[in-house]
Enzyme design. Structure first.
Site, PDB file in Angstrom:
ATOM      1  N   SER A  81       0.812  -1.213   0.000  1.00 40.23           N
ATOM      2  CA  SER A  81       0.000   0.000   0.000  1.00 40.23           C
ATOM      3  C   SER A  81       0.850   1.270   0.000  1.00 40.23           C
ATOM      4  O   SER A  81       1.601   1.526  -0.929  1.00 40.23           O
ATOM      5  CB  SER A  81      -0.961  -0.049   1.191  1.00 40.23           C
ATOM      6  OG  SER A  81      -1.918   0.972   1.113  1.00 40.23           O
ATOM      7  N   ASP A 135      -2.557   6.463  -3.409  1.00 38.20           N
ATOM      8  CA  ASP A 135      -1.360   5.856  -2.823  1.00 38.20           C
ATOM      9  C   ASP A 135      -0.880   4.729  -3.739  1.00 38.20           C
ATOM     10  O   ASP A 135      -1.379   4.549  -4.846  1.00 38.20           O
ATOM     11  CB  ASP A 135      -1.622   5.373  -1.392  1.00 38.20           C
ATOM     12  CG  ASP A 135      -2.645   4.246  -1.328  1.00 38.20           C
ATOM     13  OD1 ASP A 135      -3.432   4.100  -2.276  1.00 38.20           O
ATOM     14  OD2 ASP A 135      -2.653   3.506  -0.329  1.00 38.20           O
ATOM     15  N   ASP A 146      -1.143   1.526  -4.016  1.00 41.26           N
ATOM     16  CA  ASP A 146      -2.040   0.515  -4.593  1.00 41.26           C
ATOM     17  C   ASP A 146      -3.404   1.096  -4.937  1.00 41.26           C
ATOM     18  O   ASP A 146      -4.319   0.365  -5.280  1.00 41.26           O
ATOM     19  CB  ASP A 146      -2.162  -0.703  -3.678  1.00 41.26           C
ATOM     20  CG  ASP A 146      -2.906  -0.418  -2.383  1.00 41.26           C
ATOM     21  OD1 ASP A 146      -2.915   0.754  -1.942  1.00 41.26           O
ATOM     22  OD2 ASP A 146      -3.468  -1.357  -1.788  1.00 41.26           O
ATOM     23  N   ASP A 167      -5.908   2.507  -3.310  1.00 41.10           N
ATOM     24  CA  ASP A 167      -7.158   2.362  -2.559  1.00 41.10           C
ATOM     25  C   ASP A 167      -7.415   3.565  -1.653  1.00 41.10           C
ATOM     26  O   ASP A 167      -8.418   3.606  -0.948  1.00 41.10           O
ATOM     27  CB  ASP A 167      -7.194   1.052  -1.765  1.00 41.10           C
ATOM     28  CG  ASP A 167      -6.135   0.966  -0.676  1.00 41.10           C
ATOM     29  OD1 ASP A 167      -5.279   1.878  -0.574  1.00 41.10           O
ATOM     30  OD2 ASP A 167      -6.152  -0.025   0.088  1.00 41.10           O
TER      31      ASP A 167
END
Length: 447
Positions: free
Chosen positions: A106, A245, A247, A249
């Protein structure tokens, strides 16, 4: 449930250190494959899993390890290459697959990585299934016979499928023509996705943070480092800036004046837009850290507000428990379950843009009724194992402070999960009130 490997967001750590090593990740894939194969219905054939990743250089190594683990357990594998985490959730559900797996840490630096699973419905795996996988990891790894091995292949059109899905969550009667956007992809998984989504809906798009090299993910760009986005919005005379960010999400938004809006404010905005569109919104879910101003503003609009533990996993649990659809946290994890099964930065951005288009107003105008309360946070170092809940002095101070704040602020005290620190946070309408109350509580702890 005590977890040995799984945290609140899968298995995560420093690459090359347990558990993020090639051998462990192969065992993890094999264990998950055995659990999936055991749970497969008769006549459905071999289970098939989808594996995606962000742009970290270690993703290649871990992808190969997972592929070996799953196929050795007799499970077929589909590989997407770099794709946002919510894209994996969507494709897992859309392709009727057995599970989805994301290789990502992430918003963490490139030298961290992790493995996160999605169920066939595109949700986080139930705790019971994670427990089964953990138990299977401890068993000897036995390769399936050659005739029963799984196959692996790549899906070449995964980005296009996900782009079309994202666009489908934006009102068909609206478009983004005449709008100039700066899109910051954090050199992460959205670098080849997000700009296309907004461009195809008509926006003039300026992309930054869109040149991943395997080591620059989240480095000075993205939702956790919005300074460059603010600069770019002003430099290009853009109407809005969107930051994701690594990834994709999470979402943070910057307006034309360079003001940053966090997930708390954006949650309120989306709730109000749903109401403006005639949709009933009985309640919304935030976290223990959600700013009290948002809670009060929602209640003024007749929307019940519930606080979950910190983490989008817990926000999702509370939403499902109540059959609600909207929730989120200040970090930018926003859940719109009437659009997607999981938090999705791009889909969330489209909901914000839809609200602006529907209303004809700016972000500042739409959020006039929400002025975030100032927060004061004091970290008090304590002895390891210290029980702050039994500290008489602190409880006495809290009993004195909370009545003074009633309706105008709140106290949150919690122990750090990573260091011997008690975090004392106070929110209040006035900064001086928050500082005074926080200092009184910290002093009671001996700060």
């Amino acid at each position: 449930m005590t977890r040995k490997y799984f945290g609140t967001d899968g298995v995560r750590g420093r690459v090359g250190e347990a558990p993020i090593t090639p051998d462990f990740v192969m065992r993890l894939g094999h264990a998950a494959g055995k659990v999936l194969a055991h749970g497969a219905k008769t006549g459905q054939g071999k289970p098939t899993v989808l594996i995606g990743k962000d742009t970290r250089i270690s993703g290649y190594m871990l992808e190969a390890a997972l592929e070996a683990g799953f196929t050795s357990a007799g499970v077929h594998v589909l590989l997407t290459g770099p794709l946002p985490t919510p894209g994996i959730a969507y494709l897992t559900r859309a392709l009727r697959l057995s599970a989805g797996v994301v290789i990502s840490a992430s918003h963490n630096p490139y030298y961290d990585n992790g493995i996160k699973f999605f169920s066939a419905d595109g949700d986080k795996l139930p705790d019971a299934v994670e427990a089964e996988i953990e138990a299977a990891i401890e068993e000897p790894m036995v390769c399936a016979p050659s005739d029963d091995l799984g196959r692996a292949r790549r899906i070449n059109d995964a980005p296009g499928r996900y782009i079309e899905f994202c666009k489908s969550t934006f009102p068909h009667e609206q478009d983004l023509y005449g709008l100039k956007l700066v899109v910051d992809c954090a050199h992460g998984a959205a670098y080849h996705i997000a700009p296309h989504v907004f461009h195809e809906l008509g926006a003039d798009v300026v992309s930054i943070g869109n040149q991943p090299d395997g080591r620059n993910i989240n480095d000075g760009y993205g939702a956790t480092a919005p300074a460059k986005l603010v600069e770019a919005v002003k430099a290009h005379g853009a109407d809005l800036g969107l930051a994701f960010d690594g990834d994709a999400d999470r979402l943070q938004v910057v307006d034309a004046d360079g003001r940053l809006y966090n997930g708390d404010e954006l949650l309120y905005l989306i709730v109000r837009d749903r109401q403006a569109a005639g949709q009933a919104v009985p309640g919304a879910v935030g976290t223990l850290m959600t700013n009290m101003a948002v809670e009060l503003a929602l209640k003024r609009q007749g929307v019940e507000f519930v606080r979950a533990k910190v983490g989008d996993r817990y926000v999702l649990e509370e939403l499902n428990k109540r059959s609600w659809t909207l929730g989120g946290e200040g970090s930018g994890h926003l859940l719109c379950l009437d659009r997607h099964s999981t938090g999705d930065g791009i889909v969330s951005a489209l909901q914000v843009l839809a609200a602006l288009r529907r209303s004809g107003k700016t972000l500042a105008q739409l959020l006039e009724g929400v002025r975030l309360f100032p927060q004061t946070l004091i970290n008090v170092r304590v002895q390891k194992g210290f029980d702050w809940q039994s500290h008489a002095g602190l409880q006495a101070a809290r009993a004195a402070v909370e009545p003074e704040l009633e309706g105008r602020g709140r106290v949150l005290i919690r122990a750090s999960g990573t260091e011997p620190v008690v975090r004392v946070m106070v929110e209040a309408e006035q900064a001086e009130m928050a500082e005074r109350a926080a200092r009184r509580l910290a002093d009671a702890l001996g700060a």
